[in-house]
Write an enzyme that holds these catalytic residues in place. Structure first.
Site, PDB file in Angstrom:
ATOM      1  N   ASP A   1       7.978  12.795  -1.645  1.00 25.90           N
ATOM      2  CA  ASP A   1       8.678  13.883  -2.343  1.00 25.90           C
ATOM      3  C   ASP A   1       9.992  14.358  -1.698  1.00 25.90           C
ATOM      4  OD1 ASP A   1       6.342  13.634  -3.758  1.00 25.90           O
ATOM      5  OD2 ASP A   1       5.700  15.705  -3.578  1.00 25.90           O
TER       6      ASP A   1
ATOM      7  N   LYS B   1       3.676  11.604  -9.649  1.00 29.06           N
ATOM      8  CA  LYS B   1       2.388  12.312  -9.644  1.00 29.06           C
ATOM      9  C   LYS B   1       2.573  13.731 -10.144  1.00 29.06           C
ATOM     10  CE  LYS B   1       3.233  13.557  -4.895  1.00 29.06           C
ATOM     11  NZ  LYS B   1       3.381  14.996  -5.105  1.00 29.06           N
TER      12      LYS B   1
ATOM     13  N   CYS C   1       1.883  18.080   0.075  1.00 34.71           N
ATOM     14  CA  CYS C   1       1.797  16.695  -0.392  1.00 34.71           C
ATOM     15  C   CYS C   1       1.610  15.685   0.739  1.00 34.71           C
ATOM     16  CB  CYS C   1       2.989  16.373  -1.281  1.00 34.71           C
ATOM     17  SG  CYS C   1       2.903  17.345  -2.815  1.00 34.71           S
TER      18      CYS C   1
HETATM   19  C1  VGL Z   1       4.661  20.074  -3.118  1.00 34.08           C
HETATM   20  C2  VGL Z   1       4.147  22.230  -3.668  1.00 34.08           C
HETATM   21  C3  VGL Z   1       4.176  21.929  -4.997  1.00 34.08           C
HETATM   22  C4  VGL Z   1       4.925  19.068  -2.045  1.00 34.08           C
HETATM   23  C5  VGL Z   1       4.683  19.750  -4.452  1.00 34.08           C
HETATM   24  O1  VGL Z   1       5.638  18.076  -2.297  1.00 34.08           O
HETATM   25  O2  VGL Z   1       4.436  19.285  -0.913  1.00 34.08           O
HETATM   26  N1  VGL Z   1       4.368  21.310  -2.733  1.00 34.08           N
HETATM   27  N2  VGL Z   1       4.442  20.673  -5.388  1.00 34.08           N
END
Ligand code: VGL
Ligand code: ZN
Length: 240
Positions: free
Chosen positions: A42, A140, A185
């Protein structure tokens, strides 16, 4: 007669460490092989400075990840990829604010500012990532009513993203995890990778956390308990 072997034994390991630090460091350096994969989690604009869910110092992971990625023949990246009005967004729950929690059918859910909406610039991978050899990008969190911090399993605990099958099909055994955010994540991915039977390393300085309500300390404790190895980027052998 006092030969070299006896002298070393007499010195003991502490004295030896003081005498030969370079040799000992070399021995602990980890060399990724063809059964190793780097998972870059991410590294998307929403989680970087100016993004809607910016992670403190998030941009600092990019050069570190670019560097270690050179040591891997297998690199997989992920993208958080939510529908508009996703269930994890505080904005769709009346009276709720970001970082509060609610109970959903699959368990407790932290609510977030709207982020990483499919096809938006915020959901795009950082343009500063320089990993042309990355072989797969897995998305995802694309089911409107289910979140997915983990790159392996959605938050319902049963819907697979297919990543474990892909990695096993490619004969991967060791997984190195880097990216954002350490306590969500990255940690959930590392824990699920352990459950799927992989050897797992999290590269601490190639990650940054959100840290809400003690989440960062809890994530490291959960990962340690699950046998996830906590390493630094300098522990990975990257040849010039
Ligand atoms: C994430 C919060 C919400 C992450 C993704 O990538 O850690 N955190 N969505
Ligand atoms: Zn998300």
């Amino acid at each position: 007669m006092l030969d070299r072997r006896h002298i070393l034994a007499a010195l003991g390991t502490t004295a030896l460490a003081a005498l030969a630090p370079t040799a000992l460091f070399a021995a602990t350096s980890i060399k990724p092989d063809d059964t190793s994969a780097l998972l870059v989690i991410d590294v998307q604009n929403c989680f970087l400075p100016g993004g809607s869910l910016a992670v403190k110092e998030g941009e600092q992971v990019v050069p570190v990840i670019n560097k270690i990625a050179k040591a891997f023949s297998n690199v997989v990246m992920t993208q958080d990829w939510h529908t508009p009005g996703h269930v994890s967004f505080a904005s769709v729950h009346s009276g709720k604010k970001p970082f509060e929690t609610i109970d959903l059918p699959y368990g407790k859910q932290v609510l977030w500012p709207d982020h990483c909406v499919q096809g938006t610039d915020g959901a795009a991978l950082s343009r500063d990532l320089a990993i042309p050899h990355a072989e797969l990008i897995i998305r995802k969190g694309f089911h409107k009513d289910v979140d997915s911090y983990s790159a392996f399993l959605e938050a319902d605990g049963k819907t697979s993203t297919g990543l474990a099958g892909y990695l096993k099909g490619r004969k991967i055994k060791r997984i190195f995890v880097a990216g954002l955010a350490t306590d969500f994540c990255v940690a959930w991915t590392a824990l699920d990778a352990r459950k799927a039977g992989f050897e797992v390393y999290v590269v601490e300085d190639a990650c940054r956390g959100i840290d809400t309500q003690g989440s960062l300390a809890k994530a490291w404790a959960d990962m340690a308990k699950a046998g996830v190895k906590r390493i630094q980027s300098a522990d990975i052998a990257v040849s010039a």
